[in-house]
Scaffold this motif. Structure first.
Motif, PDB file in Angstrom:
ATOM      1  N   CYS A 139      -4.925  29.457 -11.383  1.00 13.07           N
ATOM      2  CA  CYS A 139      -4.623  28.395 -12.341  1.00 13.07           C
ATOM      3  C   CYS A 139      -4.288  27.070 -11.663  1.00 13.07           C
ATOM      4  CB  CYS A 139      -3.450  28.804 -13.225  1.00 13.07           C
ATOM      5  SG  CYS A 139      -3.742  30.299 -14.164  1.00 13.07           S
ATOM      6  N   GLY A 140      -4.814  26.006 -12.239  1.00 11.79           N
ATOM      7  CA  GLY A 140      -4.534  24.674 -11.734  1.00 11.79           C
ATOM      8  C   GLY A 140      -5.447  24.238 -10.608  1.00 11.79           C
ATOM      9  N   ALA A 141      -6.242  25.154 -10.069  1.00  7.99           N
ATOM     10  CA  ALA A 141      -7.138  24.795  -8.961  1.00  7.99           C
ATOM     11  C   ALA A 141      -8.276  23.923  -9.478  1.00  7.99           C
ATOM     12  CB  ALA A 141      -7.692  26.040  -8.306  1.00  7.99           C
ATOM     13  N   THR A 142      -8.613  22.977  -8.662  1.00 10.97           N
ATOM     14  CA  THR A 142      -9.761  22.113  -8.946  1.00 10.97           C
ATOM     15  C   THR A 142     -10.813  22.389  -7.876  1.00 10.97           C
ATOM     16  OG1 THR A 142      -9.015  20.319  -7.517  1.00 10.97           O
ATOM     17  CG2 THR A 142      -8.159  20.330  -9.792  1.00 10.97           C
ATOM     18  N   PRO A 143     -11.986  21.833  -8.008  1.00 14.37           N
ATOM     19  CA  PRO A 143     -12.968  21.989  -6.935  1.00 14.37           C
ATOM     20  C   PRO A 143     -12.439  21.507  -5.582  1.00 14.37           C
ATOM     21  CG  PRO A 143     -14.062  21.213  -8.910  1.00 14.37           C
ATOM     22  CD  PRO A 143     -12.569  21.187  -9.188  1.00 14.37           C
ATOM     23  N   ASP A 144     -11.512  20.563  -5.588  1.00 17.09           N
ATOM     24  CA  ASP A 144     -10.942  20.072  -4.325  1.00 17.09           C
ATOM     25  C   ASP A 144     -10.195  21.177  -3.576  1.00 17.09           C
ATOM     26  OD1 ASP A 144     -11.943  17.524  -4.712  1.00 17.09           O
ATOM     27  OD2 ASP A 144     -10.089  16.778  -5.627  1.00 17.09           O
ATOM     28  N   GLU A 145      -9.378  21.966  -4.308  1.00 19.19           N
ATOM     29  CA  GLU A 145      -8.654  23.069  -3.651  1.00 19.19           C
ATOM     30  C   GLU A 145      -9.628  24.105  -3.104  1.00 19.19           C
ATOM     31  OE1 GLU A 145      -5.591  21.098  -5.934  1.00 19.19           O
ATOM     32  OE2 GLU A 145      -7.407  22.000  -6.739  1.00 19.19           O
ATOM     33  N   VAL A 150     -12.319  26.704   1.509  1.00 22.62           N
ATOM     34  CA  VAL A 150     -13.524  27.090   2.248  1.00 22.62           C
ATOM     35  C   VAL A 150     -13.552  26.401   3.602  1.00 22.62           C
ATOM     36  CG1 VAL A 150     -16.048  26.925   2.268  1.00 22.62           C
ATOM     37  CG2 VAL A 150     -14.857  27.633   0.188  1.00 22.62           C
ATOM     38  N   SER A 151     -13.178  25.135   3.643  1.00 23.88           N
ATOM     39  CA  SER A 151     -13.152  24.386   4.903  1.00 23.88           C
ATOM     40  C   SER A 151     -12.178  25.017   5.901  1.00 23.88           C
ATOM     41  CB  SER A 151     -12.749  22.940   4.617  1.00 23.88           C
ATOM     42  OG  SER A 151     -12.516  22.233   5.802  1.00 23.88           O
ATOM     43  N   ILE A 153     -11.043  28.161   5.919  1.00 26.12           N
ATOM     44  CA  ILE A 153     -11.557  29.480   6.310  1.00 26.12           C
ATOM     45  C   ILE A 153     -12.667  29.334   7.345  1.00 26.12           C
ATOM     46  CG2 ILE A 153     -12.865  31.484   5.487  1.00 26.12           C
ATOM     47  CD1 ILE A 153     -11.252  31.195   2.831  1.00 26.12           C
ATOM     48  N   ASN A 154     -13.577  28.414   7.116  1.00 26.58           N
ATOM     49  CA  ASN A 154     -14.698  28.212   8.044  1.00 26.58           C
ATOM     50  C   ASN A 154     -14.265  27.692   9.413  1.00 26.58           C
ATOM     51  OD1 ASN A 154     -16.608  29.171   6.243  1.00 26.58           O
ATOM     52  ND2 ASN A 154     -17.100  27.140   5.445  1.00 26.58           N
ATOM     53  N   SER A 155     -13.111  27.021   9.456  1.00 24.42           N
ATOM     54  CA  SER A 155     -12.628  26.494  10.738  1.00 24.42           C
ATOM     55  C   SER A 155     -11.861  27.527  11.557  1.00 24.42           C
ATOM     56  CB  SER A 155     -11.770  25.247  10.512  1.00 24.42           C
ATOM     57  OG  SER A 155     -10.544  25.599   9.909  1.00 24.42           O
ATOM     58  N   ASN A 156     -11.631  28.708  10.986  1.00 27.21           N
ATOM     59  CA  ASN A 156     -10.885  29.767  11.694  1.00 27.21           C
ATOM     60  C   ASN A 156     -11.809  30.785  12.291  1.00 27.21           C
ATOM     61  OD1 ASN A 156      -7.911  29.469  11.546  1.00 27.21           O
ATOM     62  ND2 ASN A 156      -8.413  29.089   9.412  1.00 27.21           N
TER      63      ASN A 156
END
Length: 156
Positions: A139-145, A150-151, A153-156
């Motif tokens: 709840c409350g998440a936007t495409p920005d979150e 994803v960014s 996760i991909n950097s780890n």
């Protein structure tokens, strides 16, 4: 509903936002009619990381561990989610996940959506170190979150 979903070809059953052990157990029992479909169960928590009903994580995990594919926490604040995760991890749950709310409740102003900030980034970094099976947004998440998640996760 379970029969309709199973016959429709669902990939998995997600029993989510449960706030009592009894509710979750009942819903899970119905899914057993379809043993080839994975089952994920997710609970919502209070500020202390406890299930809203006060049911113990020990009882919940004792029942669900090795019965469901993933045990999760959702629809809870970042802070309560990490507290719940730590409790779950201390009870040796291997397949777990989390998808917290991304907003804040203010008793006067109401709900405030979206919190892409350093608290969110720290939360995601801390959770990734604990090796979740699933991490997402609620709840409350936007495409920005979601993009930021994803960014990271991909950097780890």
């Amino acid at each position: 509903m379970i029969s309709f979903l199973a016959e429709g070809g669902v990939d998995l059953f997600l029993i989510e936002t449960m706030n009592t052990f009894r509710e979750a157990k009942f819903a899970y029992q119905i899914t057993k009619e379809y043993p080839d479909i994975p089952v994920y169960v997710s609970f919502t928590c209070n500020d202390n990381g406890n299930v809203l009903s006060g049911d113990s994580w020990e009882d919940i995990i004792s029942y669900f561990n090795n019965r469901v594919d993933v045990l999760m926490v959702n629809c809870s604040s970042l802070e309560s989610s990490i507290k719940a995760i730590n409790k779950i991890k201390s009870l040796n749950v291997e397949n777990w996940g989390v998808y917290p709310n991304f907003g804040e409740v203010n008793n006067i102003k109401g709900w405030t959506s979206g919190i892409v900030n350093s608290r969110f980034e720290i939360f995601v970094q801390d959770v990734i170190k604990l090796k979740p099976e699933i991490i997402g947004t609620c709840c409350g998440a936007t495409p920005d979150e979601t993009k930021k998640l994803v960014s990271i996760i991909n950097s780890n």
